[in-house]
Design a protein around this motif. Structure first.
Motif, mmCIF file in Angstrom:
data_model
loop_
_atom_site.group_PDB
_atom_site.id
_atom_site.type_symbol
_atom_site.label_atom_id
_atom_site.label_comp_id
_atom_site.label_asym_id
_atom_site.label_seq_id
_atom_site.Cartn_x
_atom_site.Cartn_y
_atom_site.Cartn_z
ATOM 1 N N GLU A 93 0.792 -1.231 0.000
ATOM 2 C CA GLU A 93 0.000 0.000 0.000
ATOM 3 C C GLU A 93 0.824 1.281 0.000
ATOM 4 O O GLU A 93 0.266 2.367 -0.195
ATOM 5 C CB GLU A 93 -0.914 0.009 1.229
ATOM 6 C CG GLU A 93 -1.873 -1.169 1.254
ATOM 7 C CD GLU A 93 -2.651 -1.289 2.556
ATOM 8 O OE1 GLU A 93 -3.803 -1.748 2.498
ATOM 9 O OE2 GLU A 93 -2.118 -0.922 3.634
ATOM 10 N N CYS A 142 3.674 1.705 -8.042
ATOM 11 C CA CYS A 142 2.285 2.132 -7.804
ATOM 12 C C CYS A 142 1.336 1.486 -8.808
ATOM 13 O O CYS A 142 0.239 1.031 -8.444
ATOM 14 C CB CYS A 142 2.190 3.654 -7.870
ATOM 15 S SG CYS A 142 2.966 4.511 -6.472
ATOM 16 N N ASP A 143 1.765 1.419 -10.064
ATOM 17 C CA ASP A 143 0.916 0.800 -11.083
ATOM 18 C C ASP A 143 0.719 -0.689 -10.816
ATOM 19 O O ASP A 143 -0.387 -1.220 -10.998
ATOM 20 C CB ASP A 143 1.531 0.997 -12.477
ATOM 21 C CG ASP A 143 1.440 2.440 -12.958
ATOM 22 O OD1 ASP A 143 0.643 3.218 -12.396
ATOM 23 O OD2 ASP A 143 2.192 2.791 -13.893
ATOM 24 N N ASN A 183 3.950 11.179 -11.305
ATOM 25 C CA ASN A 183 2.696 11.212 -12.043
ATOM 26 C C ASN A 183 2.889 11.403 -13.542
ATOM 27 O O ASN A 183 2.004 11.077 -14.319
ATOM 28 C CB ASN A 183 1.783 12.300 -11.459
ATOM 29 C CG ASN A 183 1.086 11.815 -10.201
ATOM 30 O OD1 ASN A 183 0.078 11.135 -10.270
ATOM 31 N ND2 ASN A 183 1.643 12.142 -9.036
ATOM 32 N N PRO A 240 -2.169 4.746 -4.928
ATOM 33 C CA PRO A 240 -2.332 6.124 -5.405
ATOM 34 C C PRO A 240 -0.987 6.866 -5.406
ATOM 35 O O PRO A 240 -0.168 6.694 -4.492
ATOM 36 C CB PRO A 240 -3.300 6.744 -4.392
ATOM 37 C CG PRO A 240 -4.043 5.572 -3.818
ATOM 38 C CD PRO A 240 -3.035 4.454 -3.776
ATOM 39 N N LYS A 241 -0.774 7.681 -6.424
ATOM 40 C CA LYS A 241 0.506 8.392 -6.582
ATOM 41 C C LYS A 241 0.437 9.740 -5.879
ATOM 42 O O LYS A 241 0.500 10.802 -6.502
ATOM 43 C CB LYS A 241 0.837 8.533 -8.067
ATOM 44 C CG LYS A 241 1.017 7.182 -8.754
ATOM 45 C CD LYS A 241 1.172 7.336 -10.267
ATOM 46 C CE LYS A 241 1.274 5.968 -10.925
ATOM 47 N NZ LYS A 241 1.287 6.082 -12.407
ATOM 48 N N ASP A 242 0.298 9.686 -4.556
ATOM 49 C CA ASP A 242 0.171 10.908 -3.773
ATOM 50 C C ASP A 242 0.976 10.799 -2.482
ATOM 51 O O ASP A 242 1.537 9.758 -2.168
ATOM 52 C CB ASP A 242 -1.314 11.203 -3.492
ATOM 53 C CG ASP A 242 -2.021 10.073 -2.728
ATOM 54 O OD1 ASP A 242 -1.370 9.384 -1.900
ATOM 55 O OD2 ASP A 242 -3.233 9.865 -2.946
ATOM 56 N N GLY A 275 -1.619 -0.849 -7.540
ATOM 57 C CA GLY A 275 -2.782 0.026 -7.408
ATOM 58 C C GLY A 275 -2.631 1.052 -6.294
ATOM 59 O O GLY A 275 -3.612 1.420 -5.641
ATOM 60 N N HIS A 277 0.500 8.096 0.239
ATOM 61 C CA HIS A 277 0.940 6.724 -0.029
ATOM 62 C C HIS A 277 2.413 6.624 -0.422
ATOM 63 O O HIS A 277 2.975 5.533 -0.405
ATOM 64 C CB HIS A 277 0.066 6.108 -1.122
ATOM 65 C CG HIS A 277 -1.373 6.009 -0.720
ATOM 66 N ND1 HIS A 277 -2.272 7.033 -0.901
ATOM 67 C CD2 HIS A 277 -2.048 5.003 -0.110
ATOM 68 C CE1 HIS A 277 -3.449 6.671 -0.427
ATOM 69 N NE2 HIS A 277 -3.350 5.445 0.056
#
Length: 200
Positions: free
Chosen positions: A67, A158-159, A198, A164-166, A162, A169
């Motif tokens: 995660e 991240c891909d 991103n 989130p690219k923030d 799953g 996380h």
């Protein structure tokens, strides 16, 4: 070399001569395949395995969800960091190490396994740890090449999971609950990094 046994018969000699004209491939079977290096999870990474004493073998994400990505700064040179991870007495490792000068990436622990990087077992089980060569107070180590390569790696992680690219996380080591570390430090450009992640 002298032959100490009985003289070979004509039949034996002829058999040997016949075998000599048979293509070698027919005698040996399929050609041997060169051993492949251990697979890496991120294309282009170099596999530099950590000591098995420095991480926990697991089956993620089936065993633990992935995660988070945790960003570290080594406080060591690239080669010294790899040597530490290969030293079974050190009890520390990360999944990846990114070199400052050119962004070269070494993978030391497979993503399915739990690297010991965050100082918090719960976060270790649920994160990928990425070390960056340098020191928190020496921003010259935070090169564009390192940022771009690392951002591509983080985007790929991240891909895959799953994530989130923030900033909720993609964390700094300093943000892991219970840690006594300060990396990546105040000089790490989070705005630039998250933008690159991103864009990757």
């Amino acid at each position: 070399m002298e032959h100490s046994g009985p003289a070979p018969s004509r039949r034996t000699l002829l058999r040997g001569t016949a075998l000599a004209v048979v293509p070698a491939a027919l005698l040996t079977g399929p050609p041997a395949v060169a051993a492949k290096p251990a697979a890496v999870d991120h294309p282009g990474a170099e596999w530099v395995p950590a000591s098995t004493s420095n991480y926990t073998v697991a089956n993620r994400p089936a065993q633990y969800p992935v995660e988070y990505v945790v960003i570290h700064v080594t406080q060591e040179y690239f080669a010294d960091t790899l040597a530490i991870f290969q030293n079974p007495a050190k009890q520390v490792t990360a999944h990846y190490v990114v070199r400052s000068a050119d962004g070269h990436i070494a993978q030391c622990v497979r993503e399915k396994d739990v690297a010991w990087h965050a100082g918090n077992w719960d976060y270790n089980t649920r994160s990928i740890g990425i070390e960056h060569e340098g020191w928190v107070d020496k921003p010259q180590y935070f090169t564009n090449a390192m940022f771009e390569a690392s951002a591509g790696l983080t985007a790929s992680v991240c891909d895959r999971y799953g994530i989130p690219k923030d900033r909720e996380h993609i964390l700094g080591h300093v943000e892991v609950p219970g840690t006594d570390h300060t990396d990546p430090g105040a000089l790490w450009d989070w705005t630039k990094y998250i933008r690159l992640v991103n864009l990757a």
